[in-house]
Design a protein around this motif. Structure first.
Motif, PDB file in Angstrom:
ATOM      1  N   SER A  95      13.997 -11.206   2.449  1.00  0.00           N
ATOM      2  CA  SER A  95      14.406 -12.458   3.307  1.00  0.00           C
ATOM      3  C   SER A  95      14.760 -12.086   4.910  1.00  0.00           C
ATOM      4  O   SER A  95      15.215 -12.760   5.557  1.00  0.00           O
ATOM      5  CB  SER A  95      15.990 -12.735   2.595  1.00  0.00           C
ATOM      6  OG  SER A  95      16.881 -11.794   3.043  1.00  0.00           O
ATOM      7  N   GLU A  96      14.154 -10.986   5.269  1.00  0.00           N
ATOM      8  CA  GLU A  96      14.390 -10.504   6.714  1.00  0.00           C
ATOM      9  C   GLU A  96      13.269 -11.121   7.410  1.00  0.00           C
ATOM     10  O   GLU A  96      12.021 -11.332   6.817  1.00  0.00           O
ATOM     11  CB  GLU A  96      14.509  -9.025   6.824  1.00  0.00           C
ATOM     12  CG  GLU A  96      15.817  -8.454   6.244  1.00  0.00           C
ATOM     13  CD  GLU A  96      15.992  -7.063   6.496  1.00  0.00           C
ATOM     14  OE1 GLU A  96      15.101  -6.291   7.404  1.00  0.00           O
ATOM     15  OE2 GLU A  96      16.938  -6.436   6.023  1.00  0.00           O
ATOM     16  N   ARG A  97      13.432 -11.094   8.834  1.00  0.00           N
ATOM     17  CA  ARG A  97      12.122 -11.520   9.422  1.00  0.00           C
ATOM     18  C   ARG A  97      11.058 -10.342   9.617  1.00  0.00           C
ATOM     19  O   ARG A  97      11.225  -9.407  10.008  1.00  0.00           O
ATOM     20  CB  ARG A  97      12.627 -11.755  10.778  1.00  0.00           C
ATOM     21  CG  ARG A  97      11.792 -12.553  11.990  1.00  0.00           C
ATOM     22  CD  ARG A  97      12.465 -12.949  12.962  1.00  0.00           C
ATOM     23  NE  ARG A  97      11.346 -13.569  14.003  1.00  0.00           N
ATOM     24  CZ  ARG A  97      11.763 -14.050  15.205  1.00  0.00           C
ATOM     25  NH1 ARG A  97      12.966 -14.056  15.772  1.00  0.00           N
ATOM     26  NH2 ARG A  97      10.736 -14.601  15.908  1.00  0.00           N
ATOM     27  N   PHE A  98      10.150 -10.701   9.518  1.00  0.00           N
ATOM     28  CA  PHE A  98       8.681  -9.948   9.331  1.00  0.00           C
ATOM     29  C   PHE A  98       7.950 -10.305  10.694  1.00  0.00           C
ATOM     30  O   PHE A  98       7.889 -11.414  11.015  1.00  0.00           O
ATOM     31  CB  PHE A  98       8.095 -10.157   8.277  1.00  0.00           C
ATOM     32  CG  PHE A  98       8.720  -9.478   6.975  1.00  0.00           C
ATOM     33  CD1 PHE A  98       8.261  -8.286   6.754  1.00  0.00           C
ATOM     34  CD2 PHE A  98       9.679 -10.234   6.393  1.00  0.00           C
ATOM     35  CE1 PHE A  98       8.821  -7.660   5.560  1.00  0.00           C
ATOM     36  CE2 PHE A  98      10.393  -9.399   5.258  1.00  0.00           C
ATOM     37  CZ  PHE A  98       9.908  -8.098   4.910  1.00  0.00           C
ATOM     38  N   PRO A  99       7.018  -9.257  11.231  1.00  0.00           N
ATOM     39  CA  PRO A  99       6.688  -7.769  10.678  1.00  0.00           C
ATOM     40  C   PRO A  99       8.156  -7.296  10.825  1.00  0.00           C
ATOM     41  O   PRO A  99       9.119  -7.157  11.585  1.00  0.00           O
ATOM     42  CB  PRO A  99       5.820  -7.258  11.497  1.00  0.00           C
ATOM     43  CG  PRO A  99       5.861  -8.163  12.546  1.00  0.00           C
ATOM     44  CD  PRO A  99       6.348  -9.620  12.283  1.00  0.00           C
ATOM     45  N   ARG A 100       8.363  -6.094   9.659  1.00  0.00           N
ATOM     46  CA  ARG A 100       9.467  -5.315   9.481  1.00  0.00           C
ATOM     47  C   ARG A 100       9.209  -3.937   9.122  1.00  0.00           C
ATOM     48  O   ARG A 100       8.318  -3.906   8.211  1.00  0.00           O
ATOM     49  CB  ARG A 100      10.498  -5.911   8.745  1.00  0.00           C
ATOM     50  CG  ARG A 100      11.925  -5.286   8.779  1.00  0.00           C
ATOM     51  CD  ARG A 100      12.909  -5.609   9.824  1.00  0.00           C
ATOM     52  NE  ARG A 100      14.032  -5.262   9.632  1.00  0.00           N
ATOM     53  CZ  ARG A 100      14.837  -5.227  10.534  1.00  0.00           C
ATOM     54  NH1 ARG A 100      14.630  -5.836  11.745  1.00  0.00           N
ATOM     55  NH2 ARG A 100      16.030  -5.024  10.522  1.00  0.00           N
ATOM     56  N   PHE A 101       9.567  -2.923   9.732  1.00  0.00           N
ATOM     57  CA  PHE A 101       9.281  -1.438   9.002  1.00  0.00           C
ATOM     58  C   PHE A 101      10.391  -1.587   7.821  1.00  0.00           C
ATOM     59  O   PHE A 101      11.568  -1.638   7.859  1.00  0.00           O
ATOM     60  CB  PHE A 101       9.766  -0.658  10.038  1.00  0.00           C
ATOM     61  CG  PHE A 101       9.660   0.840   9.804  1.00  0.00           C
ATOM     62  CD1 PHE A 101       8.440   1.461   9.521  1.00  0.00           C
ATOM     63  CD2 PHE A 101      10.652   1.611   9.078  1.00  0.00           C
ATOM     64  CE1 PHE A 101       8.436   2.777   9.126  1.00  0.00           C
ATOM     65  CE2 PHE A 101      10.579   2.812   8.876  1.00  0.00           C
ATOM     66  CZ  PHE A 101       9.451   3.437   8.583  1.00  0.00           C
ATOM     67  N   VAL A 102       9.771  -1.071   6.729  1.00  0.00           N
ATOM     68  CA  VAL A 102      10.470  -0.687   5.589  1.00  0.00           C
ATOM     69  C   VAL A 102      10.193   0.715   4.767  1.00  0.00           C
ATOM     70  O   VAL A 102       9.102   0.941   4.938  1.00  0.00           O
ATOM     71  CB  VAL A 102      10.296  -1.891   4.816  1.00  0.00           C
ATOM     72  CG1 VAL A 102      11.363  -1.808   3.330  1.00  0.00           C
ATOM     73  CG2 VAL A 102      10.604  -3.399   5.321  1.00  0.00           C
ATOM     74  N   LYS A 103      11.311   1.374   4.517  1.00  0.00           N
ATOM     75  CA  LYS A 103      10.929   2.508   3.922  1.00  0.00           C
ATOM     76  C   LYS A 103      11.847   2.666   2.661  1.00  0.00           C
ATOM     77  O   LYS A 103      13.290   2.449   2.901  1.00  0.00           O
ATOM     78  CB  LYS A 103      11.180   3.704   4.764  1.00  0.00           C
ATOM     79  CG  LYS A 103      12.328   3.986   5.484  1.00  0.00           C
ATOM     80  CD  LYS A 103      12.284   5.215   6.233  1.00  0.00           C
ATOM     81  CE  LYS A 103      12.536   6.404   5.509  1.00  0.00           C
ATOM     82  NZ  LYS A 103      12.667   7.601   6.174  1.00  0.00           N
ATOM     83  N   PRO A 104      11.843   3.535   1.721  1.00  0.00           N
ATOM     84  CA  PRO A 104      12.795   3.856   0.484  1.00  0.00           C
ATOM     85  C   PRO A 104      13.835   4.604   1.287  1.00  0.00           C
ATOM     86  O   PRO A 104      13.539   5.527   2.117  1.00  0.00           O
ATOM     87  CB  PRO A 104      11.811   4.511  -0.403  1.00  0.00           C
ATOM     88  CG  PRO A 104      10.476   3.987  -0.178  1.00  0.00           C
ATOM     89  CD  PRO A 104      10.476   3.812   1.378  1.00  0.00           C
TER      90      PRO A 104
END
Length: 226
Positions: A95-104
């Motif tokens: 639900s966050e605004r993209f583009p977005r950096f995401v990592k485990p």
């Protein structure tokens, strides 16, 4: 003398560490499988290896391996991260605004990257929505440095990346000292947020200045290009 306990996997880092340990008259024990001999529980151990092996070794030998909490980066003061960083779940990250950096936030269960949309993230049929993740505002890193911190003191550091590429660059002594000074400042302010030993990657964000890239356990990350 300490015993350096190494993974069965031969890597450049583990070979270099074994060579240096031998020079210091340490004993070196490289595991043949994932089961460490019980007798090693009586030794002064220094472990270096991958996360899954660390879990096995820790349980078998009753060792507590030091590592930063998964949410540490999101808890640092804003002036040390210089971007929006959040500790959340994979489901909530959609639900966050993209583009977005995401990592485990812990194990590498999917690729850490800048994702163009929520749809590009691994679906709930692949990974649980409750998986902890770190998300961040995308930024451009000019350079990055890896700093090894022991009890709040930066004991060594080396260049890590240049313009997003994991390779050496013609850094100056001034740049390296600036990286170490920033890492020292972060460590001093972080206090109990950091374990006694930690790897702190820092760098410069274009247009914003010095910031913390990420934190990792010292027992699984080796030095980088010097």
């Amino acid at each position: 003398m300490p015993v350096l306990l190494l993974s069965p996997r031969f890597s450049d880092d583990s070979i270099a560490l074994a060579t240096e340990a031998s020079r210091l008259s340490w004993r070196v024990h490289r595991l043949h499988d994932r089961r460490p001999p019980a007798r090693l529980a009586e030794e002064e151990l220094v472990f270096y290896g991958e996360s899954l092996l660390a879990d096995t070794v820790g349980k078998a030998l009753a060792l507590a391996l030091l590592e930063p909490a998964a949410d540490t980066l999101s808890l640092l003061p804003a002036e040390f991260v210089r971007r929006d960083v959040r500790f959340t779940t994979l489901g909530a990250a959609r639900s966050e605004r993209f583009p977005r950096f995401v990592k485990p936030a812990d194990e590498k269960q999917f690729r850490a990257a800048v994702y163009p949309s929520a749809e590009a993230l691994p679906g709930s049929e692949i990974l649980e929505d409750g998986l902890p993740v770190l998300t961040a505002e995308p930024v451009r890193w000019l350079d990055e440095y890896r700093c090894f911190v022991l009890e709040g003191q930066v004991v060594t550091a080396s260049p890590y990346a240049w313009m997003g590429e994991r390779e050496a660059h013609s850094h100056t002594a001034f740049e390296l000292e600036a990286a170490k000074a920033f890492a020292s400042d972060v460590s001093a302010r972080a206090g109990e947020l950091f374990p006694p030993a930690v790897v702190l990657d820092v760098g410069r964000i274009e247009g914003r200045g010095w910031a913390v890239v990420e934190l990792n356990p010292a027992w699984k990350l080796g030095p980088v290009c010097v």
